[in-house]
Structures are given as structure tokens and as C-alpha cells.
Design a protein around this motif. Structure first.
Motif, short mmCIF file in Angstrom:
data_model
loop_
_atom_site.label_atom_id
_atom_site.label_comp_id
_atom_site.label_asym_id
_atom_site.label_seq_id
_atom_site.Cartn_x
_atom_site.Cartn_y
_atom_site.Cartn_z
N PRO A 12 -8.86 -16.26 6.52
CA PRO A 12 -9.83 -15.19 6.81
C PRO A 12 -11.11 -15.67 7.46
CG PRO A 12 -8.90 -14.90 4.62
CD PRO A 12 -8.42 -16.23 5.12
N LEU A 13 -11.44 -16.96 7.39
CA LEU A 13 -12.69 -17.44 7.98
C LEU A 13 -12.42 -17.92 9.39
CD1 LEU A 13 -15.63 -17.86 7.32
CD2 LEU A 13 -15.09 -20.17 6.60
N GLY A 357 -16.68 -1.83 6.31
CA GLY A 357 -16.84 -2.79 7.38
C GLY A 357 -15.57 -3.59 7.62
N GLU A 358 -15.33 -3.95 8.87
CA GLU A 358 -14.12 -4.69 9.22
C GLU A 358 -14.33 -6.20 9.16
OE1 GLU A 358 -11.93 -3.21 12.68
OE2 GLU A 358 -13.34 -1.55 12.76
N ASN A 359 -15.59 -6.63 9.18
CA ASN A 359 -15.90 -8.06 9.20
C ASN A 359 -17.19 -8.32 8.44
OD1 ASN A 359 -13.95 -8.91 11.66
ND2 ASN A 359 -15.08 -7.08 12.27
N TYR A 360 -17.41 -9.60 8.14
CA TYR A 360 -18.68 -10.03 7.57
C TYR A 360 -19.10 -11.28 8.33
CZ TYR A 360 -22.37 -11.44 4.41
OH TYR A 360 -23.59 -11.79 3.91
N PHE A 400 -11.99 -7.26 -0.58
CA PHE A 400 -12.47 -7.05 0.79
C PHE A 400 -11.52 -7.77 1.74
CE2 PHE A 400 -15.63 -8.52 4.16
CZ PHE A 400 -15.50 -7.36 4.91
N ASN A 401 -10.83 -7.03 2.59
CA ASN A 401 -9.85 -7.61 3.50
C ASN A 401 -10.42 -7.91 4.88
OD1 ASN A 401 -7.70 -7.48 1.60
ND2 ASN A 401 -7.45 -5.29 2.05
N GLY A 402 -11.72 -7.72 5.06
CA GLY A 402 -12.33 -8.01 6.35
C GLY A 402 -12.35 -9.50 6.65
N THR A 403 -12.58 -9.81 7.91
CA THR A 403 -12.63 -11.20 8.37
C THR A 403 -14.04 -11.74 8.22
OG1 THR A 403 -10.90 -10.71 9.99
CG2 THR A 403 -12.18 -12.72 10.33
#
Length: 500
Positions: A12-13, A357-360, A400-403
């Protein structure tokens, strides 16, 4: 403790790319495309930025001031009426070409539209890939018709003799953009195949975007510069105020700013936004009070998102503005600062997840050093690695499944930042190889921070990208990458009075 260079973070990172200094991109030569055999468009459906009849609402281009919204039913960004060509104040007319014209006089053309249709910045942007024309300009009349909004007349006058391959591709781009302006998106999508020139591929992407396939061009509004910027620079005071601002940093002020933000996005037609936690809500005297302030603003944002179908592209924690972060956040030598930063990221991850949100994003603006004489670099890198690993673990814990994205940027503000560029960041996370192309070829191109600096100014001016060649190189990498997802573009650009 394992060295930071050996840190193995889970998938994910991935790496964010800041496109401040794109490098040259080389590829095969463009293949010329013959003149299109296109049927004439029927009707005048919609302008490129609209979804229904007539031109959409957008910011007025005739004045540098913003309407106050005081009138009944008016918003902060309401527009004056569209100018009618029959009015005595309408001065735009076709300009005679310096070359012998082969097309009909547009003033006598039955397809001439009585009202000027504004094509907006999206259509204009697709011409960044077209080749420069030698003199005389055989496309002068065609460009003239397009810019005056006579789209059907432009389509009807495509038979221009004497064009070389580059000029023919430019002619095709003008014609296809005219079809887009008339709402014939599917015609453009079906006519432009994979063998067409890069400039035409950009036109096709625009058509796809306007039909609702917005995963190719995932534009978002950056809250901080757009709604918190004051047009100040390091050498002077703020030079700009907005009608909703009252000079305070109160919760009431933050709510007015958030409502203006959603009004702006809705009228602009953009369905994504991005934010720092401290930009949308004020700091309190304690972490508990600060989190309470953030919760109240986030509830309003959630409500406005439900009313508009606008969602965050990403969220992040502002770990660079407060004096406590003067020596870094995750790399601070003070354990209390490290702990506070961790608590702030924890809350920001929760808020981003709650808002959909889709990303962080992690931007290590203070994660670096001015001199190695007072820096234990190995210790700081180990702390940074542990910090990022903890964020990965917590995002999984809360579902949280965001990237998670990292934004490399050199020397802003430290002399050396640990996330200096894509190659450095990639090496820190795993192993080996520069900038946007480096990210793309390694499958790490997650998001583009689309701003640029002034080459004659020694500080980061955060301007919109206006260099056509530079923008073309950036977009060629996006096209080669097959678009941007799950990230997108955030226009991290400041409004500045000298540039308006």
C-alpha cells in the motif's frame, strides 16, 4: 533496530511524484494521421465543461474581483450574463487571415453560432502537444473560427491544401475539439485510434473525461493554497482577501471557508478535493480541543460531500507549520514532538477514511537537516522508517484501504530532505532507480503535484504550469502510464496578484 535502507514496507505504500521539474521523455516519433473523414455535427449540445445545454457556470474571466454573494440567491462565484453577439458591446469578430483563405467567410456561413461558446481551459490545454507552425500559418482561419466559438464553421472548413504531416495533425486536433465543444464526445472517441498522434490522444482523453470516464484525468482542488492562500511571498505582506474571510481563525470562519470551497468545486465541475488537517480546522490549546475542532468541520464536509457527490482524493496531516516541528516531526530529536506527530497522523488517517478519501499523503517538509554537524542521520532515518511502518499498521487496523503516498521534494525548506526525489525515496523503501519517468517505469506513479516555479526566482512560487513544452512532457508520461489512479492531479498553485 534494522537500518532504514532495509525497511520492507507492504504494497500500500507507493511513491507520489511532485512534477515541479519534469525531465525529458524520449519515445518513438509521432505517426502522421490523414485528414479525418468526419460527418458534420448536428446541433449545438453543450460546451466542453458542461453536462447540459448552454455554457456552465465558472469564474468570471472579465474581472479580477470576486462577487460578494450578497445578492439574493447569489453565491461567491456567480457569473455575469453570457455576452450576446448581437449586443453593441460584443466586439469579437473573425480576423482576416494574412494568407489567401480557402474557407468561406464565417459571417456568411449558415453554421455561424450567434453566441460565443466558451471552451474553457480543458480544451485549450489539449493543444499543448501540437507542433509549432512555420510562417505563413495555413491554419490561421481555422484557429480563428475555433477561438470565436464557431465550431460548426471550423468543422465545415477542414479542406486546407498544402499541409504537412504536423500541420495536418494540428488541424485534426482543432476539428476534434470543435466536435467536443458541440457535445459529440463519442464521435471523437471512436475516430481517434491508438495509432493517432500524441496530440490527438490528449483530445481523446478529454472526450473520455467529459463523458464521465474521469479516471483518466482525476483533477482535484487543493484546499490550502486555493482557500487559505493570501498571495504573500517571503518578502511581503498578504495582498489578497476573499469575501467570506473575516480575519479570524475561528470555527465559524472555517465553516464559511468550507462552504465556499464546495461551491467553487461544484461550479468548476471538479469532483475531488485534497486537504491538510490544520487547513480546514483551527488549532486548539490542546490536542483534544484541536481534534474536537477538526471533528466539527469534518462533519460539515461530510454533509456537503453528500449534497454534491464530491469526495477527497487524499488527506494529510500538516506536520511542518507549527513551531513544534521546526526540527522535524518523525525525525525530531524531541520525543514529545515525535509522539504528537504520531497522534496527529492517527487522527488525520481516521478523518480521511471517514470522508471516503482514496489516498493518504506524507510530505516530509521538515524531515531532513541543515547540517550534519548536529544531526544523527542514521537515528533519524530509523525513526522515520518506524513512523511510516506504524502508519501502515494503523491504516490496516481501522480498515482504510486507501493508498499511502509519499511526496518527494528537495530543499523545501531543509538543505537536504530525506525524501529528496523518487529515486531516493524508492531506495529508502526498497531498492534502486529519476523523477516522473522513474516512478512510471517502476510502477510507482501515484499522483502529480501539478505546480511549477519561476526559473528566474530563487524561491518556490508554486505557480500553475504555463510552459507548453514542460506540460507536454508531463502529460506524455501520464498517457504512457495509462492515466493516474488511484491518485490524480492536485493543482498545488498559489493565486498571486502579480500573476492574475
Amino acid at each position: 533496530m534494522a537500518p532504514a535502507q532495509q525497511l520492507q514496507l507492504p504494497p500500500p505504500l507507493v511513491v507520489w511524484h511532485a512534477a515541479s521539474s519534469p525531465r525529458s521523455v524520449h519515445g518513438p516519433p509521432l505517426r502522421p494521421r490523414p485528414a479525418p473523414k468526419l460527418p458534420p455535427a448536428r446541433g449545438h449540445a453543450a460546451s466542453p465543461l458542461g453536462t447540459g445545454p448552454g455554457p456552465p457556470s465558472r469564474l468570471a474571466s472579465t474581472s479580477s474581483s470576486v462577487t460578494s454573494g450578497a445578492a439574493a440567491g447569489a453565491g461567491y462565484f456567480d457569473l455575469p450574463p453570457v455576452v450576446d453577439s448581437s449586443s453593441s458591446t460584443y466586439a469579437l469578430k473573425p480576423i482576416p487571415s494574412p494568407v489567401a483563405a480557402t474557407s468561406a467567410d464565417p459571417s456568411r456561413d449558415s453554421a455561424w453560432e450567434p453566441k460565443r461558446k466558451r471552451t474553457g481551459p480543458l480544451v485549450a490545454a489539449v493543444f499543448c502537444c501540437t507542433a509549432a507552425m512555420a510562417s505563413p500559418d495555413l491554419l490561421f482561419n481555422l484557429w480563428n473560427l475555433f477561438y470565436l466559438g464557431a465550431y460548426q464553421a471550423a468543422i465545415n472548413n477542414i479542406d486546407i491544401p498544402g499541409l504537412d504531416a504536423d500541420a495536418a495533425a494540428e488541424r485534426d486536433a482543432i476539428v476534434f475539439c470543435s466536435y467536443i465543444a458541440l457535445g459529440s464526445y463519442q464521435l471523437v472517441i471512436s475516430e481517434i485510434d491508438s495509432s493517432a498522434a500524441t496530440s490527438l490522444q490528449a483530445v481523446k482523453l478529454l472526450a473520455l473525461y467529459l463523458t464521465g470516464d474521469k479516471d483518466w484525468m482525476r483533477f482535484s482542488v487543493a484546499f490550502w493554497h486555493t482557500f487559505c492562500g493570501t498571495s504573500a511571498d517571503p518578502f511581503g505582506a498578504p495582498t489578497m482577501t476573499w469575501p467570506w474571510e473575516d480575519g479570524t481563525n475561528s470555527l465559524a470562519m472555517a465553516k464559511r471557508r468550507m462552504r465556499a470551497h464546495f461551491e467553487f468545486m461544484e461550479k468548476l465541475g471538479v469532483n475531488k478535493w485534497c486537504f491538510h488537517d490544520r487547513d480546514i480546522a483551527p488549532d486548539g490549546k490542546t490536542l483534544e480541543e484541536t481534534n474536537s475542532n477538526l471533528d466539527e468541520i469534518v462533519q460539515l464536509a461530510k454533509q456537503l460531500q453528500g449534497e454534491t457527490n464530491i469526495k477527497p482524493l487524499w488527506g494529510t496531516a500538516q506536520l511542518f507549520m507549527h513551531p513544534r516541528y521546526m526540527h522535524g516531526a518523525a525525525t525530531s530529536p524531541e520525543v514529545k514532538v515525535y509522539a504528537y506527530a504520531a497522534a496527529q497522523v492517527k487522527k488525520a488517517l481516521e478523518v480521511t477514511h471517514y470522508l471516503g478519501g482514496e489516498n493518504y499523503v506524507f510530505w516530509g517538509g521538515r524531515e531532513g537537516y541543515q547540517t550534519l554537524l548536529n544531526t544523527d542521520m542514521k537515528r533519524e532515518l530509523d525513526h522515520l522508517a518506524n513512523f511510516l511502518q506504524a502508519a501502515v499498521d494503523y491504516k490496516k487496523k481501522i480498515g482504510f484501504n486507501g493508498t499511502l503516498l509519499i511526496e518527494p521534494k528537495p530543499q523545501e525548506p531543509t538543505k537536504h530532505q530525506y525524501d529528496w526525489d523518487v529515486a531516493t525515496t524508492f531506495a529508502f523503501l526498497q531498492n534502486c532507480h529519476h523523477e516522473l519517468e522513474t516512478a512510471r517505469i517502476n510502477g510507482l506513479l501515484g499522483n502529480i503535484d501539478a505546480n511549477t516555479g519561476d526559473p528566474q526566482v530563487g524561491w518556490d512560487t508554486d505557480q500553475f504550469m504555463t510552459d507548453i513544452a514542460e506540460a507536454t512532457l508531463v502529460m506524455s508520461s501520464v498517457v504512457k502510464n495509462g492515466g493516474l489512479a488511484p491518485g490524480g492531479f492536485n493543482f498545488d498553485a498559489k493565486l498571486s496578484v502579480p500573476f492574475v
